[in-house]
Enzyme design. Structure first.
Site, mmCIF file in Angstrom:
data_model
loop_
_atom_site.group_PDB
_atom_site.id
_atom_site.type_symbol
_atom_site.label_atom_id
_atom_site.label_comp_id
_atom_site.label_asym_id
_atom_site.label_seq_id
_atom_site.Cartn_x
_atom_site.Cartn_y
_atom_site.Cartn_z
ATOM 1 N N ASP A 111 0.995 -1.512 -0.457
ATOM 2 C CA ASP A 111 0.063 -0.031 -0.175
ATOM 3 C C ASP A 111 0.691 1.866 -0.443
ATOM 4 O O ASP A 111 1.512 1.837 0.735
ATOM 5 C CB ASP A 111 -1.205 0.322 1.167
ATOM 6 C CG ASP A 111 -2.124 1.190 1.256
ATOM 7 O OD1 ASP A 111 -1.917 1.961 0.421
ATOM 8 O OD2 ASP A 111 -2.749 1.205 1.717
ATOM 9 N N ASP A 319 -2.276 6.194 -5.737
ATOM 10 C CA ASP A 319 -2.402 6.001 -4.687
ATOM 11 C C ASP A 319 -1.904 3.445 -5.528
ATOM 12 O O ASP A 319 -3.709 3.185 -6.085
ATOM 13 C CB ASP A 319 -3.477 5.857 -3.552
ATOM 14 C CG ASP A 319 -4.054 4.628 -3.064
ATOM 15 O OD1 ASP A 319 -3.055 3.454 -2.380
ATOM 16 O OD2 ASP A 319 -5.190 3.789 -2.199
#
Length: 436
Positions: A111, A319
């Site tokens: 992440d 992201d």
């Protein structure tokens, strides 16, 4: 053979957060290596479910995008150090790591909008009840300093704590997922794709002994690649010179894996490369870019959102952990209208959460869509802008969500994307990732 890497000093972190002994200051020379990046719905993933349909995976991806974007709220950004989303489903990427000596193999979500590296551990039992706030209470920090009895506290790897002092963390997420546990020093080992394994010594990791949420059976952990002090990138430090990159395969390549590159392996160069400034705002974790406009064919839509800051100072987060490309509602509806006007096809109904669907039984032409970042025009391909939700239904990969903008991983497929923390740039290179 194993390459050993000692991260740079975290003296400030150690003295103000962990209150543990200082790290080894010896640094290896700058190096490069690559690891396997596994799609969450790939047969290579331990969470792969062959019974899931395309519709099931799309539903998971939509839930994933709309739940994860909540962590970008400004109030959340300012008060949380370690952020991640621990719901595994379509649209997420995993990485194999080994922790401790001897090494314990595990898998965790990668992440770029998280810092802390954590994994499931057994509870730390019979610890001292002496608890003190780690930061000024006015900061609403969720971190607390606790003192444990080293002989009584054992983690998943059945080794005793290396110090009587440990730091407890607690993370809560917008989708009601959570992780609670203790921070500690340990060694992590990365299995590389073309070279010996790489071990990072004395790295700060979280041992989560109370984790849960919508996908409790799957929350094995998170590998944070964000910009904060606790991320894997920051803790490795000088040996990789602040560089990492990845090249995401199309979702149709289910039996293959993408690559995550570090250091000299992460340099993005050659024909077609464009670069845009990497901007840091209120949170050191998130990677902000500045989007000036979106073009749909010959129609240019100026992008004026300032929900994250002032004009020209970063208005969209890139992201890896979010699937869709998300815009505030006003900009999204202008974009959808421009796209729909230029498509000659039959509109149909699709899953809740998105609004622009077409009957895919007949091939149709879609307009060119270009993202105009500061200094970098990124021309998207069809697989970046539309995806199949059923065998005969295709969906626009952009969505509307409150006030915030996120450049999700669908837009990043078949691009070699490189982050250079030292030069403060993000680079894009159109690439056939199956050959990279």
């Amino acid at each position: 053979m194993t390459v050993i890497v000692n991260p740079p000093s975290l003296l400030h972190l150690v003295s103000t957060i962990l209150l543990l002994s200082s790290l080894n200051l010896t640094l290896a020379q700058t190096t490069g290596f690559s690891v396997e990046l596994i799609p969450g719905d790939s047969p290579k993933s331990p969470f792969y479910n062959p019974m899931e349909t395309t519709s099931d995976r799309v539903t998971n991806a939509l839930r994933r995008s709309f739940s994860s974007v909540g962590r970008f709220k400004s109030s959340f950004v300012l008060t949380e150090w370690a952020q991640s989303d621990i719901t595994v489903g379509s649209g997420e990427y995993l990485m194999n790591i080994s922790i401790g000596t001897p090494a314990f193999d595990t898998v965790a979500i990668v992440d770029t909008a998280s810092d802390l590296i954590w994994t499931q551990c057994k509870p730390c039992s019979q610890c001292s009840q002496q608890v003190a706030p780690l930061f000024d209470p006015n900061q609403s920090s969720t971190y607390q300093l606790i003192t444990c009895n080293a002989s009584q506290c054992k983690n998943l790897f059945q080794t005793t704590c290396s110090s009587n002092n440990s730091c407890q963390y607690s993370i809560n997420y917008p989708d009601d997922s959570y992780s609670n546990g203790d921070l500690a020093f340990d060694t992590i080992t990365l299995a590389t794709t073309t070279s010996p394994t790489v071990s990072v010594l004395e790295i700060v990791i979280g041992c989560g002994h109370n984790n849960g949420g919508p996908s409790k059976e799957r929350n094995s952990g998170v590998i944070g690649l964000g910009g904060g002090e606790l991320s894997l990138i920051s803790q490795i430090g000088s040996p990789i010179a602040g560089k990492f990159s990845y090249c995401l395969l199309p979702t149709s390549e289910k039996n293959e894996s993408s690559k995550l590159n570090f250091g000299s392996n992460a340099i993005v160069s050659g024909d077609g490369v464009v670069s845009t400034p990497l901007i840091k705002l209120s949170s050191p974790t998130f990677y902000f870019l500045n989007l000036e406009a979106i073009s749909v064919g010959n129609k240019r839509i100026n992008y004026t959102d300032v929900s994250f800051g002032k004009p020209g100072e970063g208005n969209i987060i890139i992201d890896l952990g979010t699937t869709l490309i998300l815009f505030p509602s006003g900009i999204y509806w202008e974009l959808e209208s421009a796209v729909a006007t230029q498509i000659n096809a039959t509109r149909v109904q699709g899953p809740e959460g998105l609004s622009l669907f077409y009957d895919a039984k007949t091939e149709f032409v879609i307009p060119n869509i270009t993202m105009h970042f500061t200094g970098a025009d990124v021309k998207l391909q069809r697989l970046n802008t539309f995806f199949m939700v059923l065998d005969t239904v295709t969906c626009f990969a952009f969505g509307s969500f409150r006030q915030h903008s996120v450049y999700g991983n669908l837009a990043q497929i078949n691009f070699l994307i490189g982050y250079d923390i030292e030069k403060k740039t993000v680079s894009f290179k159109p690439t056939d990732c199956s050959k990279n």
